[in-house]
Design an enzyme around this catalytic site. Structure first.
Site, mmCIF file in Angstrom:
data_model
loop_
_atom_site.group_PDB
_atom_site.id
_atom_site.type_symbol
_atom_site.label_atom_id
_atom_site.label_comp_id
_atom_site.label_asym_id
_atom_site.label_seq_id
_atom_site.Cartn_x
_atom_site.Cartn_y
_atom_site.Cartn_z
ATOM 1 N N HIS A 1 -89.292 28.667 76.341
ATOM 2 C CA HIS A 1 -89.489 27.945 75.082
ATOM 3 C C HIS A 1 -88.171 27.397 74.552
ATOM 4 O O HIS A 1 -87.095 27.875 74.923
ATOM 5 C CB HIS A 1 -90.060 28.880 74.012
ATOM 6 C CG HIS A 1 -91.240 29.688 74.448
ATOM 7 N ND1 HIS A 1 -92.517 29.186 74.491
ATOM 8 C CD2 HIS A 1 -91.337 30.987 74.869
ATOM 9 C CE1 HIS A 1 -93.355 30.131 74.906
ATOM 10 N NE2 HIS A 1 -92.657 31.231 75.150
ATOM 11 N N TYR B 1 -103.636 31.657 76.466
ATOM 12 C CA TYR B 1 -102.929 32.852 76.014
ATOM 13 C C TYR B 1 -103.947 33.731 75.307
ATOM 14 O O TYR B 1 -104.451 33.388 74.238
ATOM 15 C CB TYR B 1 -101.778 32.493 75.078
ATOM 16 C CG TYR B 1 -100.906 33.680 74.704
ATOM 17 C CD1 TYR B 1 -100.617 34.680 75.628
ATOM 18 C CD2 TYR B 1 -100.372 33.812 73.426
ATOM 19 C CE1 TYR B 1 -99.828 35.763 75.305
ATOM 20 C CE2 TYR B 1 -99.562 34.892 73.091
ATOM 21 C CZ TYR B 1 -99.295 35.854 74.027
ATOM 22 O OH TYR B 1 -98.513 36.946 73.707
ATOM 23 N N ASP C 1 -90.069 33.688 79.886
ATOM 24 C CA ASP C 1 -90.513 33.743 78.487
ATOM 25 C C ASP C 1 -89.325 33.694 77.517
ATOM 26 O O ASP C 1 -89.454 34.087 76.361
ATOM 27 C CB ASP C 1 -91.385 34.966 78.195
ATOM 28 C CG ASP C 1 -92.173 34.815 76.892
ATOM 29 O OD1 ASP C 1 -92.597 33.689 76.577
ATOM 30 O OD2 ASP C 1 -92.341 35.824 76.167
#
Length: 290
Positions: free
Chosen positions: A30, A154, A246
């Site tokens: 991200h 998700y 992540d």
């Protein structure tokens, strides 16, 4: 103001012993903010520490990754500006997964596609204030289908009752984030794992990311209790499995993950070099660059 209890990303991770092959892709990471340029969503369940593109690029160079897939997270809501800005800065080596609403136009989707977006993410996790109706999600799927995009899910095991009727009729690839968040401490015999196994075996539209041991582990670093489940998913869906850091590990409260340690988990969950190439190069290629 950062959400209380939220931990920043590791400022000085160790250099991993494992050296990823040339062209390796971090398929789940991200960019956050900076908040003064890309404000966080007022409806987000958390406000993160700024984690801008420049820091992500430095981290990938240090870890040995040449490419990445940037995934929109709930802290920015449907404002994909920070992600799109990062994609445009490295168009050859970055791809993206967006969060959009049913009102998105064909022109807006075309602009996203030009920037490198190749999928949309649907959040079913109730604690993260997931609100989209199934009707809205189906409207979005109809709009992205002509672009050849895919759907990222998700969800936690308790959300699967809502997820399965939605994904059953989809003709697009469906990617489950973070091993479907199955309870890794219960191994491959758990009912939750069996649901994921059935989906992965029955239909090749389903993919899975063997990511986030730091979230799934009950034992903590070095996350040995995640190995059995991760290895099994790689064996079940060798051509439909992805790996990601992540980074910057949003909404972590238990500990600060060391990205070098996470990279060194790769040969433990995937000891075969041919399979490592699939995990880090070939599979991302098919999904994001072809």
């Amino acid at each position: 103001m950062v959400t209380p209890g939220y931990l920043a990303f590791h400022p000085n991770p160790r250099k991993p012993d494992y050296v990823p092959p040339d062209g390796a892709c971090d398929s789940h990471c991200h960019v956050f903010g900076p908040g003064d340029r890309f404000p966080y969503s007022p409806t987000s369940s958390y406000i993160p520490v700024d984690a801008p593109k420049e820091t992500l690029f430095q981290r990938h160079e240090f870890l040995g990754f040449d490419r990445a897939v940037l995934v929109q997270a709930s802290c920015h809501g449907r404002d994909n500006s920070a992600m799109i800005d990062a994609l445009k800065s490295r168009p050859e080596t970055l791809r993206g997964v967006a969060i959009v609403g049913p009102e998105i136009t064909e022109a807006e989707l075309a602009d996203m596609h030009e920037a490198g977006v190749r999928g949309v993410r649907f959040n079913f996790v109730k604690r993260l204030r997931a609100r989209q109706t199934l009707e809205d999600r189906r409207t979005i799927v109809d709009k992205i289908a002509p672009l050849g995009w895919h759907v990222v899910i998700y969800a936690e095991p308790e959300d699967m009752e809502d997820v399965q009727p939605f994904i059953a009729d989809l003709s697009l690839p469906v990617i489950f984030d973070h091993m479907g968040r199955v309870p890794v401490e219960r191994g491959t015999g758990s009912p939750e794992f069996k649901v994921m196994e059935r989906l992965l075996r029955e239909d090749d539209k389903y993919w899975v990311k063997v990511s986030c041991p730091e979230r799934l582990s009950k034992a903590g670093p070095p996350y040995d209790d995640v190995v059995e489940v991760a290895k099994a998913m790689i064996e079940i869906a060798s051509d439909r499995v992805l790996w990601g850091t992540d980074w910057p590990h949003p909404n972590m409260k238990s500990h600060i993950p060391d990205d070098g340690l996470l990279v060194d988990r790769i040969p433990l969950i995937c000891p075969d070099e041919t399979m490592q190439k699939k995990l880090l190069i070939d599979n991302p290629d098919r999904l994001y660059w072809t």
